[in-house]
Design a protein around this motif. Structure first.
Motif, mmCIF file in Angstrom:
data_model
loop_
_atom_site.group_PDB
_atom_site.id
_atom_site.type_symbol
_atom_site.label_atom_id
_atom_site.label_comp_id
_atom_site.label_asym_id
_atom_site.label_seq_id
_atom_site.Cartn_x
_atom_site.Cartn_y
_atom_site.Cartn_z
ATOM 1 N N LYS A 29 0.843 -1.203 0.000
ATOM 2 C CA LYS A 29 0.000 0.000 0.000
ATOM 3 C C LYS A 29 0.874 1.248 0.000
ATOM 4 N N THR A 55 -12.197 5.165 11.333
ATOM 5 C CA THR A 55 -11.858 3.745 11.258
ATOM 6 C C THR A 55 -12.497 2.975 12.399
ATOM 7 N N ASN A 110 -8.944 6.320 2.448
ATOM 8 C CA ASN A 110 -7.822 5.619 3.080
ATOM 9 C C ASN A 110 -8.304 4.619 4.123
ATOM 10 N N HIS A 126 -10.887 2.939 4.000
ATOM 11 C CA HIS A 126 -11.406 1.779 3.260
ATOM 12 C C HIS A 126 -10.313 1.114 2.425
ATOM 13 N N ASP A 127 -9.051 1.421 2.742
ATOM 14 C CA ASP A 127 -7.898 0.865 2.017
ATOM 15 C C ASP A 127 -7.901 1.244 0.543
ATOM 16 N N ARG A 128 -8.397 2.439 0.229
ATOM 17 C CA ARG A 128 -8.358 2.969 -1.134
ATOM 18 C C ARG A 128 -7.424 4.183 -1.122
ATOM 19 N N VAL A 180 -0.376 5.249 5.225
ATOM 20 C CA VAL A 180 -0.803 3.852 5.331
ATOM 21 C C VAL A 180 -0.750 3.366 6.771
ATOM 22 N N GLU A 201 -3.665 1.488 9.672
ATOM 23 C CA GLU A 201 -3.170 0.158 10.049
ATOM 24 C C GLU A 201 -3.038 0.048 11.569
ATOM 25 N N ARG A 257 -6.521 0.122 13.328
ATOM 26 C CA ARG A 257 -7.218 -1.172 13.304
ATOM 27 C C ARG A 257 -6.627 -2.148 14.323
#
Length: 506
Positions: A4, A67, A150, A152-154, A283, A287, A290
Motif C-alpha cells: 500500500k 476507522t 484511506n 477503506h484501504d483505497r 498507510v 493500520e 485497526r
C-alpha cells in the motif's frame, strides 16, 4: 503495508516529478526575485493553513475515529459521522475564506512584515493571496474524502490528486502570456487545481460505492469526540506551521531572494519526505488504528519497527547526497534562465541545513501516528511545544551569522528534539520497543550512510570534470555521477544488512 505504501509512494513520486518540471519552469521564468517572492508567500499562506486545519490535524483526529466507527459500528454510522464533519468543515472554512479575502493586506503584513516597506510588493502579494486562498476550502474537502478512502484501504485516488496541482500550474506557466504576470497565472493555476482535485476524489469515492452529502451539521457524540481530538491536533500542526511562519517572517527581512531560496530547498528535501515519510504515515495510521481497536499492541509495535527501518532505508541516501553535494544537485535541477549562480548557492545552503533534519522528519511521520491511532492527539503537542521553542530560539540566534541557512538548520534541530521526546514518551507507555531486527538494520543503515558520504566526497572532483557533457543541461552529468556513487555505496551495505537482519529474525 509496504504494498500500500508503494502505491501511495509511487503516485507521490509521479506528482513530485511533475512538481520538479513545474519548479524548473518557475525557476527559469521567475528566478528568485521580487515577483517570485510575492508568489511564494501567496502560495504558502493557504498551504500553511491547510497544514494546520486540513491534512495534519484533520487526519490525526478524523481517520482513527472514522476507522473505529467503521470497525465497531458499521458503514452507516461511519458515513453519518463523516457527513457531519464535512458540513462543519465547509462552514468553518467559508468563514475563514471570507476573512482572508477581506483582510488580505493585513494577513500578508502579519506573515511577511518585511514586505510592508515596499507598498507595491505588499499589494502584489495581497492580490495573489486573494486568488490562491480559496484553494484552502477545496483542499480541506479533498482531505476529508481522502481520509474516508484511506480508511477503506483505497489509497491511489487520494495519492494521485496532488498530480493535478502540478499539471494545472504547468499549464498556467504555458498560458502565462494571457495574464498580467507569470505570478498571476500561477495563482489561478493553484485555484483551478483545487477544483480538479476535488472532482477527482469525489469521482473516486463514487467508484468505490461510497458517498457523502452536505447537510446541517449535528454535534453527535462521535463529532464531539472528534472535535476534542481535533483541538490538540490543530495545536500540534500549528506548532509546526509556527516555525514555518517564523521562516517566512524572518526571511522577508533578509535580502531579496531569501524566501525563494528556502522554497526551492524545501522542494528538494520534500521529495524523500513525501515519497517515503508521507506515504508510510498515510498507510500506517489506519493500520495502527485497526490493530489497536483489536487490542493487538504487539502487532502495532512490529508495524512501527518495520515502518521506521523501511523509511530510513529509502531516506538516508538522500541525506548523504544533500549534505555533501547540495550545490551540484540544485544547479542540475534549477540552475538555468533567471535562476543564476547566486540563487543556486543560496538554495544549496538551505538544502544542506534541511538535510540534517530529514531522518528525524521522516521518522516523525511514523512515530506520531502511533499516538494518533490510539486517539491521543495531546501528547505529540506537548513534545512539539518543547521542540518549537528550541527551533524558534535557534532561528533568532542563527539568522544573523547564517541568514536563511540558519533558519533551515534550526528547523532540523527542532525536528530531532521532537522525535527524541516522542520516542521516549512512546516507549514509556509500551507503544515502541526496538526489536533485534530493527537494531541490526539501524547499524547497517549507519554504516551505509557513512559509506555514501565518503563516496560523494570521493566523486566530487571527478564529477566536476564532466560538467557540460550534456550541453542542454550542463550541470546534469556531475549531479548524476555523484548520485549514482551515493546510492551504489549505500545500497552495497544497506541491502545485504536488511537481508541478514530479516534472516536472523526468521
Amino acid at each position: 503495508m509496504w504494498r500500500k505504501a508503494a502505491s501511495v509512494g509511487g503516485l507521490t513520486l509521479v506528482s513530485r516529478l511533475f512538481g520538479f518540471v513545474r519548479d524548473v519552469m518557475m525557476a527559469a521564468v521567475l528566478g528568485a526575485g521580487p515577483l517570485a517572492d510575492a508568489f511564494m508567500i501567496a502560495f504558502r499562506l493557504p498551504n500553511h493553513f491547510r497544514a494546520i486545519f486540513a491534512e495534519g490535524a484533520f487526519n490525526a483526529a478524523f481517520v482513527p475515529r472514522y476507522t473505529r466507527a467503521l470497525t465497531q459500528d458499521g458503514e452507516g454510522a461511519a458515513r453519518a459521522f463523516a457527513e457531519d464533519v464535512l458540513s462543519i468543515t465547509v462552514v468553518v472554512h467559508l468563514g475563514l475564506l471570507a476573512l482572508a479575502i477581506a483582510f488580505a493586506p493585513q494577513v500578508v503584513s502579519a506573515l511577511a512584515p518585511g514586505f510592508t516597506a515596499d507598498p507595491g510588493q505588499l499589494a502584489l502579494t495581497a492580490g495573489l493571496t486573494q486568488i490562491t486562498f480559496p484553494y484552502l476550502l477545496l483542499i480541506s474537502a479533498v482531505t476529508l474524502i481522502a481520509g474516508v478512502l484511506n480508511a477503506h484501504d483505497r489509497f491511489a485516488v487520494a495519492a494521485a490528486a496532488p498530480i493535478l496541482l502540478n499539471l494545472c500550474m504547468i499549464a498556467a506557466l504555458i498560458a502565462s502570456g494571457l495574464f498580467p504576470t507569470v505570478a498571476h497565472a500561477l495563482a489561478v493555476g493553484v485555484l483551478v487545481s483545487g477544483v480538479a482535485q476535488l472532482a477527482l476524489v469525489v469521482a473516486g469515492m463514487g467508484r468505490t460505492g461510497l458517498s457523502l452529502r452536505l447537510r446541517l451539521p449535528r454535534f453527535t457524540a462521535n463529532v464531539r469526540n472528534f472535535l476534542k481530538g481535533f483541538g490538540p491536533a490543530v495545536l500540534g500542526s500549528a506548532g509546526v506551521q509556527l516555525a514555518m511562519f517564523a521562516d517566512t517572517i524572518l526571511a522577508s527581512f533578509l535580502p531579496t531572494g531569501s524566501v525563494s531560496y528556502l522554497y526551492y530547498a524545501d522542494r528538494l528535501y520534500q521529495l524523500p519526505l513525501a515519497v517515503v515519510g508521507i506515504a508510510v504515515g498515510t498507510v500506517l495510521l489506519p493500520e495502527l488504528a485497526r490493530r489497536l481497536a483489536r487490542q493487538d499492541l504487539a502487532g502495532a509495535r512490529d508495524r512501527l519497527n518495520r515502518a521506521l527501518e523501511g523509511a530510513w532505508l529509502m531516506t538516508l541516501p538522500f541525506v548523504a547526497l544533500f549534505v555533501v553535494a547540495a550545490e551540484p544537485v540544485v544547479a542540475a535541477l534549477f540552475g538555468r534562465g533567471a535562476f543564476d549562480a547566486k540563487a543556486v548557492a543560496g538554495a544549496a545552503g538551505a538544502l544542506e541545513a534541511y538535510a540534517i533534519g530529514l531522518p528525524a522528519i521522516v521518522a516523525l511521520r511514523c512515530v506520531t501516528p502511533a499516538f494518533h491511532a490510539s486517539g491521543d492527539t495531546a501528547t505529540p503537542v506537548k513534545a512539539l511545544a518543547v521542540a518549537t521553542i528550541a527551533n524558534l530560539v535557534l532561528k533568532f540566534a542563527l539568522i544573523g551569522p547564517y541568514a536563511h541557512a540558519g533558519l533551515a538548520f534550526a528547523t532540523s534541530v527542532g525536528a530531532w528534539v521532537n522525535l527524541i521526546l516522542l520516542v521516549i514518551l512512546l516507549r514509556g507507555r509500551g507503544g515502541f520497543a526496538a526489536d533485534s531486527r530493527f537494531t541490526l538494520n539501524v547499524v547497517a543503515l549507519t554504516l551505509a550512510t557513512a559509506a555514501a558520504i565518503a563516496a560523494a566526497f570521493a566523486v566530487l572532483t571527478p564529477a566536476d570534470a564532466v560538467k557540460g557533457l550534456i550541453p542542454a543541461f550542463p550541470d546534469l552529468a556531475p549531479a548524476t555521477l555523484i548520485g549514482v556513487a551515493v546510492f551504489a555505496a549505500f545500497g552495497a551495505i544497506a541491502v545485504p544488512g536488511f537481508l541478514l537482519a530479516r534472516r536472523r529474525r526468521a
